[in-house]
Design a protein around this motif. Sequence first.
Motif, PDB file in Angstrom:
ATOM      1  N   TRP A  80       1.265  -0.999   0.047  1.00 42.31           N
ATOM      2  CA  TRP A  80      -0.140   0.618  -0.443  1.00 42.31           C
ATOM      3  C   TRP A  80       0.539   1.148  -0.192  1.00 42.31           C
ATOM      4  CZ3 TRP A  80      -4.701   1.789  -1.000  1.00 42.31           C
ATOM      5  CH2 TRP A  80      -5.353   3.227   0.033  1.00 42.31           C
ATOM      6  N   ALA A  81       2.269   1.169   1.131  1.00 38.67           N
ATOM      7  CA  ALA A  81       2.781   2.109   1.049  1.00 38.67           C
ATOM      8  C   ALA A  81       3.614   2.753  -0.553  1.00 38.67           C
ATOM      9  CB  ALA A  81       3.306   2.131   2.287  1.00 38.67           C
ATOM     10  N   PHE A  82       4.060   1.604  -0.993  1.00 42.28           N
ATOM     11  CA  PHE A  82       4.902   1.561  -2.245  1.00 42.28           C
ATOM     12  C   PHE A  82       3.519   2.196  -3.465  1.00 42.28           C
ATOM     13  CE2 PHE A  82       8.364  -0.522  -1.842  1.00 42.28           C
ATOM     14  CZ  PHE A  82       9.014  -0.525  -0.509  1.00 42.28           C
ATOM     15  N   ALA A  83       2.517   1.968  -2.872  1.00 40.86           N
ATOM     16  CA  ALA A  83       2.057   2.431  -4.269  1.00 40.86           C
ATOM     17  C   ALA A  83       1.374   3.920  -4.225  1.00 40.86           C
ATOM     18  CB  ALA A  83       0.735   1.126  -4.247  1.00 40.86           C
ATOM     19  N   TRP A  84       0.806   4.067  -3.335  1.00 43.89           N
ATOM     20  CA  TRP A  84       0.775   5.018  -2.786  1.00 43.89           C
ATOM     21  C   TRP A  84       1.093   6.453  -3.054  1.00 43.89           C
ATOM     22  CZ3 TRP A  84      -3.207   7.892  -3.199  1.00 43.89           C
ATOM     23  CH2 TRP A  84      -3.814   9.455  -2.744  1.00 43.89           C
ATOM     24  N   ARG A  85       2.562   6.238  -3.387  1.00 45.48           N
ATOM     25  CA  ARG A  85       3.656   7.352  -2.935  1.00 45.48           C
ATOM     26  C   ARG A  85       4.308   7.101  -4.793  1.00 45.48           C
ATOM     27  NH1 ARG A  85       9.165   4.306   0.391  1.00 45.48           N
ATOM     28  NH2 ARG A  85       7.616   4.181   1.294  1.00 45.48           N
ATOM     29  N   THR A  86       4.478   5.671  -4.967  1.00 48.92           N
ATOM     30  CA  THR A  86       4.325   5.827  -7.170  1.00 48.92           C
ATOM     31  C   THR A  86       3.837   6.227  -7.245  1.00 48.92           C
ATOM     32  OG1 THR A  86       5.318   3.517  -6.545  1.00 48.92           O
ATOM     33  CG2 THR A  86       4.470   3.933  -8.313  1.00 48.92           C
ATOM     34  N   LEU A  87       1.833   6.292  -6.589  1.00 52.17           N
ATOM     35  CA  LEU A  87       1.225   7.169  -7.518  1.00 52.17           C
ATOM     36  C   LEU A  87       1.275   8.183  -7.859  1.00 52.17           C
ATOM     37  CD1 LEU A  87      -1.558   6.139  -9.018  1.00 52.17           C
ATOM     38  CD2 LEU A  87      -2.730   7.336  -7.559  1.00 52.17           C
ATOM     39  N   ILE A  88       1.946   8.640  -6.717  1.00 50.63           N
ATOM     40  CA  ILE A  88       1.979  10.415  -6.294  1.00 50.63           C
ATOM     41  C   ILE A  88       3.129  11.452  -7.417  1.00 50.63           C
ATOM     42  CG2 ILE A  88       2.410  12.189  -4.483  1.00 50.63           C
ATOM     43  CD1 ILE A  88      -1.014  11.042  -4.523  1.00 50.63           C
ATOM     44  N   ALA A  89       4.444  10.326  -7.158  1.00 51.72           N
ATOM     45  CA  ALA A  89       4.945  10.775  -8.008  1.00 51.72           C
ATOM     46  C   ALA A  89       4.470  10.706  -9.302  1.00 51.72           C
ATOM     47  CB  ALA A  89       6.557   9.642  -7.540  1.00 51.72           C
ATOM     48  N   ALA A  90       4.114   9.651 -10.164  1.00 52.31           N
ATOM     49  CA  ALA A  90       3.904  10.007 -11.326  1.00 52.31           C
ATOM     50  C   ALA A  90       2.698  10.697 -11.777  1.00 52.31           C
ATOM     51  CB  ALA A  90       3.619   8.372 -11.792  1.00 52.31           C
ATOM     52  N   GLU A  91       1.731  10.703 -10.683  1.00 50.68           N
ATOM     53  CA  GLU A  91       1.285  11.834 -11.427  1.00 50.68           C
ATOM     54  C   GLU A  91       1.996  13.516 -11.153  1.00 50.68           C
ATOM     55  OE1 GLU A  91      -3.279  10.559  -9.188  1.00 50.68           O
ATOM     56  OE2 GLU A  91      -2.256  11.927  -8.703  1.00 50.68           O
ATOM     57  N   LEU A  92       2.485  13.465 -10.573  1.00 48.53           N
ATOM     58  CA  LEU A  92       3.780  15.422 -10.651  1.00 48.53           C
ATOM     59  C   LEU A  92       4.375  15.296 -11.596  1.00 48.53           C
ATOM     60  CD1 LEU A  92       5.275  14.903  -6.789  1.00 48.53           C
ATOM     61  CD2 LEU A  92       3.825  16.307  -8.036  1.00 48.53           C
ATOM     62  N   ILE A 142      -0.970  11.714   3.347  1.00 48.53           N
ATOM     63  CA  ILE A 142      -0.912  11.995   4.477  1.00 48.53           C
ATOM     64  C   ILE A 142      -1.782  11.492   4.995  1.00 48.53           C
ATOM     65  CG2 ILE A 142       0.228  13.148   6.710  1.00 48.53           C
ATOM     66  CD1 ILE A 142       2.237  14.598   4.633  1.00 48.53           C
ATOM     67  N   LEU A 143      -2.677  12.333   5.149  1.00 47.68           N
ATOM     68  CA  LEU A 143      -4.051  12.380   5.849  1.00 47.68           C
ATOM     69  C   LEU A 143      -4.788  10.799   5.744  1.00 47.68           C
ATOM     70  CD1 LEU A 143      -6.154  15.307   6.575  1.00 47.68           C
ATOM     71  CD2 LEU A 143      -4.962  13.646   8.267  1.00 47.68           C
ATOM     72  N   ILE A 144      -4.480  10.503   3.886  1.00 49.47           N
ATOM     73  CA  ILE A 144      -4.887   9.001   3.604  1.00 49.47           C
ATOM     74  C   ILE A 144      -4.065   7.852   3.873  1.00 49.47           C
ATOM     75  CG2 ILE A 144      -5.778   7.800   0.906  1.00 49.47           C
ATOM     76  CD1 ILE A 144      -6.452  10.730  -0.054  1.00 49.47           C
ATOM     77  N   GLY A 145      -3.100   8.503   3.760  1.00 48.46           N
ATOM     78  CA  GLY A 145      -1.647   6.894   3.996  1.00 48.46           C
ATOM     79  C   GLY A 145      -2.308   6.450   6.135  1.00 48.46           C
ATOM     80  N   LEU A 146      -2.421   7.540   6.314  1.00 45.93           N
ATOM     81  CA  LEU A 146      -2.956   7.561   8.138  1.00 45.93           C
ATOM     82  C   LEU A 146      -3.966   6.859   8.467  1.00 45.93           C
ATOM     83  CD1 LEU A 146      -1.793  10.752   9.861  1.00 45.93           C
ATOM     84  CD2 LEU A 146      -0.828   8.288  10.168  1.00 45.93           C
ATOM     85  N   VAL A 147      -4.725   6.970   7.539  1.00 44.18           N
ATOM     86  CA  VAL A 147      -5.992   6.706   7.939  1.00 44.18           C
ATOM     87  C   VAL A 147      -6.715   4.647   7.181  1.00 44.18           C
ATOM     88  CG1 VAL A 147      -8.556   6.540   6.412  1.00 44.18           C
ATOM     89  CG2 VAL A 147      -7.397   8.091   7.670  1.00 44.18           C
ATOM     90  N   VAL A 148      -5.382   4.609   6.038  1.00 41.33           N
ATOM     91  CA  VAL A 148      -5.891   3.393   5.684  1.00 41.33           C
ATOM     92  C   VAL A 148      -4.381   2.828   6.734  1.00 41.33           C
ATOM     93  CG1 VAL A 148      -4.193   1.626   3.756  1.00 41.33           C
ATOM     94  CG2 VAL A 148      -5.316   3.991   3.040  1.00 41.33           C
ATOM     95  N   GLU A 149      -3.364   3.264   7.224  1.00 39.99           N
ATOM     96  CA  GLU A 149      -2.813   2.254   7.634  1.00 39.99           C
ATOM     97  C   GLU A 149      -3.114   2.195   9.552  1.00 39.99           C
ATOM     98  OE1 GLU A 149       0.506   0.881   8.037  1.00 39.99           O
ATOM     99  OE2 GLU A 149       0.271   1.203   9.877  1.00 39.99           O
ATOM    100  N   MET A 150      -3.906   3.478   9.944  1.00 39.77           N
ATOM    101  CA  MET A 150      -4.282   2.966  11.344  1.00 39.77           C
ATOM    102  C   MET A 150      -5.371   3.007  11.501  1.00 39.77           C
ATOM    103  SD  MET A 150      -2.137   6.634  13.185  1.00 39.77           S
ATOM    104  CE  MET A 150      -0.504   6.322  13.291  1.00 39.77           C
ATOM    105  N   VAL A 151      -6.823   2.825  10.674  1.00 39.27           N
ATOM    106  CA  VAL A 151      -7.577   2.658  10.791  1.00 39.27           C
ATOM    107  C   VAL A 151      -7.923   1.315  10.536  1.00 39.27           C
ATOM    108  CG1 VAL A 151     -10.016   3.210  10.575  1.00 39.27           C
ATOM    109  CG2 VAL A 151      -8.559   5.178  10.716  1.00 39.27           C
ATOM    110  N   ILE A 152      -7.482   1.730   9.091  1.00 38.53           N
ATOM    111  CA  ILE A 152      -8.067  -0.307   8.247  1.00 38.53           C
ATOM    112  C   ILE A 152      -7.242  -1.099   9.001  1.00 38.53           C
ATOM    113  CG2 ILE A 152      -7.907  -1.039   5.568  1.00 38.53           C
ATOM    114  CD1 ILE A 152      -9.584   1.806   4.775  1.00 38.53           C
ATOM    115  N   PHE A 153      -5.716  -1.279   8.507  1.00 30.39           N
ATOM    116  CA  PHE A 153      -5.020  -2.211   8.612  1.00 30.39           C
ATOM    117  C   PHE A 153      -4.745  -2.342  10.397  1.00 30.39           C
ATOM    118  CE2 PHE A 153      -3.493  -1.245   4.284  1.00 30.39           C
ATOM    119  CZ  PHE A 153      -3.375  -2.341   3.603  1.00 30.39           C
ATOM    120  N   ARG A 154      -4.955  -1.859  10.994  1.00 28.99           N
ATOM    121  CA  ARG A 154      -4.844  -1.660  12.484  1.00 28.99           C
ATOM    122  C   ARG A 154      -6.320  -2.070  13.003  1.00 28.99           C
ATOM    123  NH1 ARG A 154      -1.184  -2.158  15.389  1.00 28.99           N
ATOM    124  NH2 ARG A 154      -1.396  -1.796  17.893  1.00 28.99           N
TER     125      ARG A 154
END
Lengths: 274, 281
Positions: free
Chosen positions: B208-220, B255-267
């Motif tokens: 998930w973390a790899f996908a998120w950072r790759t996507l944002i970078a690709a869109e940039l 960051i917020l979306i990353g936090l929600v996925v990590e701390m709410v969904i995965f947790r």
Amino acid sequence: MSVSASPAPTFAPAAAAATVPPALEARRLTLDYTTDAGTVRAVDSVDLTVAEGERLVLLGPSGCGKSTILKALAGFIPATSGSILVRGKPVTGPGPDRLVVFQEFDQLLPWKTVRDNVAFPLRVARKVSRAEANARAEAALARVGLTRALDAFPHALSGGMKQRAAIARALAADPDVLLMDEPFAALDALTRRQLQEDLLALAEELKFTLVFVTHAIDEAVLIGTSLHLLSPHPGRTLATRDTAHFGLADVGSPAFESLTREVHGLLFDKAAHV
Amino acid sequence: MSELDLGAATGLHRRTVRGSLSPARLWRHTGVRRLVILAGLAAIWQVAALWQNNPLLFPTFTDTALAFIEAARSEGMLWSALASVFVLLKGYAIAIVLALVLVSGAVAIPFVRDVLQTLTAMFNPLPAIALLPLAMMWLGLGEKALLLVLVHSVLWPFALAALSGFEQVPETQRLVGRNYGLRGPSYVVRILLPAALPSILSGLKIGWAFAWRTLIAAELVFGVSSSQGGLGWFIYRSRNELLTDRVFAGLACVILIGLVVEMVIFRFIERRTVLRWGLQR
């Protein structure tokens, strides 16, 4: 239990066909395992017969192949030669008619509660309905004194409780033969004693057929109705003894002690020669 | 049941006791501690930005928060975020399915295992974003190119984690499954998958973390994917217009979306599974 000396034919002889076949039988069982260095013979031509309701104990020093025999009886490893029969039918692989209680504490599936662990083999192997499986699981757990831990996950249990749950799991599924591979070896002395006594009481009550592997002589004499001694490298039958007349009350009695000493002598002398 | 065992059994009931809401008990709650950490970071940010006093380069926390609300309301930042998440989920799902197929093959057939291990060793160190120029040449400027880099970013690390998870299933539990006569798919689903779940979950998190950072970078890098620009494009556009507070708002959204996925969904998943089962502390 008897050790047949004559070369056994592949099929039951005509005379025995009328009688009920034994619960478990191994004929000239030979087992090899392969290492990088080559093939090593672990068990050499061992004959076993376990009648219905009998408790056969395989006893011997490490390297005598007793656990390997048990794995073969369970169907986890194929026989190099010889045959294994459960109620007259040859064993071709693992199956729920021969349930195993292992030595390791992680044999309970950690993602299931104690109740679900016991109900699991009933559900997958016996195709019992959920309600009935749960009822039978609860009854089996009550027998081993674990009613309070029904909804606990295995990680919250002590070693003794885990082994009790594993025994309950095997009992609940009502297998033809119970196989136990040093189930109490990793327990502390007090708990081991308690579990030995409880297992014996259950055996007297339920009359299940059991093959029990151990390296502790007193445990072997106490648990079994017959004793099968093995010598190491490779595992060969050393001697057999009838121990059916020994119960809990006999522990420490002269007869019990003299048999224990005799078995010790047999195992130790043999080891000294090797 | 022996005395020793009874002692352990009473321990089972102790954990069901619930405490009152005293500060000490609140502090033991992970969520509360994290909120305090976030509040502290926000305070430091605010003080540092006020001291710098250069809103064009370093807007304050409050300005960013206002820009965040503003961008969410009128600039369609949330739609951009949604577009990003949607593409991401597509790539993520494709990669997970591919990885599970590969890993199942690797568990069953030793040669496939060698193939998979060689491929992961080759591709794991290759940053997904480095594939983007090639992906754009092959598939054009669009979602397909994005999906290719996304799949690449998730597939290898997840396959590696799942494979090691399957290989670490205790021998006794394998034997227990076989003892019940389980084989093939039902053996995998009932024994191997749950036993390997700790590794699989951590693989999902890494993926998930790899996908998120790759996507944002690709869109940039190449901005608009299909009709709707993603969050990376929103950040890029805001920078071009020198709306620094909005750039910060976009980053905060990532960051917020990353936090929600990590701390709410995965947790949540972890608490329901591996933590409850004692497979992970």
